[in-house]
Design an enzyme around this catalytic site. Structure first.
Site, PDB file in Angstrom:
ATOM      1  N   HIS A 168       0.840  -1.201   0.000  1.00 23.74           N
ATOM      2  CA  HIS A 168       0.000   0.000   0.000  1.00 23.74           C
ATOM      3  C   HIS A 168       0.878   1.255   0.000  1.00 23.74           C
ATOM      4  O   HIS A 168       0.634   2.200  -0.749  1.00 23.74           O
ATOM      5  CB  HIS A 168      -0.871   0.055   1.261  1.00 23.74           C
ATOM      6  CG  HIS A 168      -1.902  -1.025   1.369  1.00 23.74           C
ATOM      7  ND1 HIS A 168      -2.047  -1.816   2.484  1.00 23.74           N
ATOM      8  CD2 HIS A 168      -2.870  -1.432   0.510  1.00 23.74           C
ATOM      9  CE1 HIS A 168      -3.050  -2.651   2.316  1.00 23.74           C
ATOM     10  NE2 HIS A 168      -3.561  -2.463   1.126  1.00 23.74           N
TER      11      HIS A 168
ATOM     12  N   LYS B 220     -17.450  -6.916   5.687  1.00 22.13           N
ATOM     13  CA  LYS B 220     -16.161  -7.441   6.144  1.00 22.13           C
ATOM     14  C   LYS B 220     -16.027  -7.223   7.645  1.00 22.13           C
ATOM     15  O   LYS B 220     -16.507  -6.208   8.167  1.00 22.13           O
ATOM     16  CB  LYS B 220     -15.010  -6.711   5.441  1.00 22.13           C
ATOM     17  CG  LYS B 220     -14.707  -7.225   4.048  1.00 22.13           C
ATOM     18  CD  LYS B 220     -13.398  -6.636   3.556  1.00 22.13           C
ATOM     19  CE  LYS B 220     -13.064  -7.114   2.150  1.00 22.13           C
ATOM     20  NZ  LYS B 220     -11.852  -6.451   1.624  1.00 22.13           N
TER      21      LYS B 220
ATOM     22  N   ARG C 250      -1.725  -6.058  -8.603  1.00 17.20           N
ATOM     23  CA  ARG C 250      -0.602  -6.928  -8.261  1.00 17.20           C
ATOM     24  C   ARG C 250      -0.376  -8.014  -9.300  1.00 17.20           C
ATOM     25  O   ARG C 250       0.734  -8.340  -9.649  1.00 17.20           O
ATOM     26  CB  ARG C 250      -0.838  -7.578  -6.896  1.00 17.20           C
ATOM     27  CG  ARG C 250      -0.739  -6.628  -5.742  1.00 17.20           C
ATOM     28  CD  ARG C 250      -1.336  -7.201  -4.505  1.00 17.20           C
ATOM     29  NE  ARG C 250      -2.738  -7.519  -4.719  1.00 17.20           N
ATOM     30  CZ  ARG C 250      -3.596  -7.892  -3.793  1.00 17.20           C
ATOM     31  NH1 ARG C 250      -3.185  -8.026  -2.561  1.00 17.20           N
ATOM     32  NH2 ARG C 250      -4.851  -8.142  -4.076  1.00 17.20           N
TER      33      ARG C 250
ATOM     34  N   SER D 106      -2.912  -7.748   2.769  1.00 14.81           N
ATOM     35  CA  SER D 106      -3.135  -7.656   4.219  1.00 14.81           C
ATOM     36  C   SER D 106      -3.542  -9.019   4.769  1.00 14.81           C
ATOM     37  O   SER D 106      -3.141  -9.398   5.874  1.00 14.81           O
ATOM     38  CB  SER D 106      -4.231  -6.631   4.529  1.00 14.81           C
ATOM     39  OG  SER D 106      -3.841  -5.365   4.099  1.00 14.81           O
TER      40      SER D 106
HETATM   41  O1  PNS Z   1      -8.793  -2.966   0.022  1.00 16.97           O
HETATM   42  P1  PNS Z   1     -10.008  -3.495  -0.654  1.00 16.97           P
HETATM   43  O2  PNS Z   1     -10.822  -4.320   0.323  1.00 16.97           O
HETATM   44  O3  PNS Z   1      -9.685  -4.215  -1.920  1.00 16.97           O
HETATM   45  O4  PNS Z   1     -10.918  -2.218  -1.059  1.00 16.97           O
HETATM   46  C1  PNS Z   1     -12.178  -2.386  -1.696  1.00 16.97           C
HETATM   47  C2  PNS Z   1     -12.924  -1.054  -1.798  1.00 16.97           C
HETATM   48  C3  PNS Z   1     -13.042  -0.384  -0.438  1.00 16.97           C
HETATM   49  C4  PNS Z   1     -12.179  -0.122  -2.715  1.00 16.97           C
HETATM   50  C5  PNS Z   1     -14.339  -1.361  -2.394  1.00 16.97           C
HETATM   51  O5  PNS Z   1     -14.965  -2.324  -1.618  1.00 16.97           O
HETATM   52  C6  PNS Z   1     -15.240  -0.117  -2.456  1.00 16.97           C
HETATM   53  O6  PNS Z   1     -15.043   0.740  -3.279  1.00 16.97           O
HETATM   54  N1  PNS Z   1     -16.250  -0.055  -1.584  1.00 16.97           N
HETATM   55  C7  PNS Z   1     -17.207   1.043  -1.530  1.00 16.97           C
HETATM   56  C8  PNS Z   1     -18.580   0.617  -2.021  1.00 16.97           C
HETATM   57  C9  PNS Z   1     -18.787   0.966  -3.487  1.00 16.97           C
HETATM   58  O7  PNS Z   1     -18.596   2.085  -3.924  1.00 16.97           O
HETATM   59  N2  PNS Z   1     -19.200  -0.030  -4.289  1.00 16.97           N
HETATM   60  C10 PNS Z   1     -19.461   0.138  -5.702  1.00 16.97           C
HETATM   61  C11 PNS Z   1     -18.200  -0.009  -6.552  1.00 16.97           C
HETATM   62  S1  PNS Z   1     -17.791  -1.675  -6.848  1.00 16.97           S
END
Ligand code: PNS
Length: 167
Positions: free
Chosen positions: A17, A41, A90, A128
């Site tokens: 990150h 989560k 990645r 993570s």
């Molecule tokens: O670190 P992560 O868990 O891969 O992050 C995922 C994240 C937080 C970027 C994703 O879950 C997110 O954007 N959540 C917000 C909800 C949202 O906007 N959903 C619609 C787009 S898919």
């Protein structure tokens, strides 16, 4: 002012990150690291703990802000007057999900662009979840997270009795 949002769970923040954040700060005037409140989560660290760890790790980066958000990422980006969402890639396996997320976010807010930064090869296998698994099994994680984060992981795993092997 060019503002980017780097969203994620950051449970906890890893060197992978941090590499993406550092590189993004060279491209944008301001980078908002946005920690998502995700009801689906169950994070190991609380929101406050995650934000504090990110602040520690990013203390040397003056153009980084740390915020949390709930709800749609595209709405958060709009509220923050940002133009770009940053995501790290990645491996090929990340692509499908990230591709879908980028298209959904574009549909929800056509003004928002998603920019992908390729993970440094050193961190291309890192997540993570992997770090938490290694730590919970008593392995050394200081190649993947800072000493401070490793310590907090150890304390947290002790607290929650998730430590399988004594350090
Ligand atoms: O670190 P992560 O868990 O891969 O992050 C995922 C994240 C937080 C970027 C994703 O879950 C997110 O954007 N959540 C917000 C909800 C949202 O906007 N959903 C619609 C787009 S898919």
């Amino acid at each position: 002012m060019k503002i980017a949002v780097y969203p994620g769970s950051f449970d906890p923040i890893t060197y992978g990150h941090l590499d993406i954040i550092e590189r993004a700060t060279l491209i944008f005037d301001k980078v908002i690291v946005a920690v998502c409140v995700n009801p689906n989560k169950k994070p190991l660290f609380s929101m406050e703990e995650r934000m504090k760890m990110i602040a520690q790790e990013c203390a040397h980066l003056p153009n980084v802000e740390i915020k949390c958000f709930r709800g749609l990422l595209s709405d958060f980006v709009q509220r923050e007057n940002a133009q770009v969402i940053i995501r790290g890639l990645r491996a090929i396996s990340d692509f499908e999900n990230e591709f879908q997320m980028a298209l959904v976010n574009r549909k929800l807010n056509p003004n928002v662009e998603t920019l992908f930064l390729m993970a440094h090869p050193r961190y291309s296998y890192l997540s993570s979840s992997v770090v938490k698994e290694i730590a919970s099994l008593g392995g050394k994680v200081t190649d993947f997270v800072s000493e401070q984060v490793a310590l907090q992981l150890r304390e947290k795993l002790w607290d929650s009795s998730q430590l399988a092997v004594t350090f």
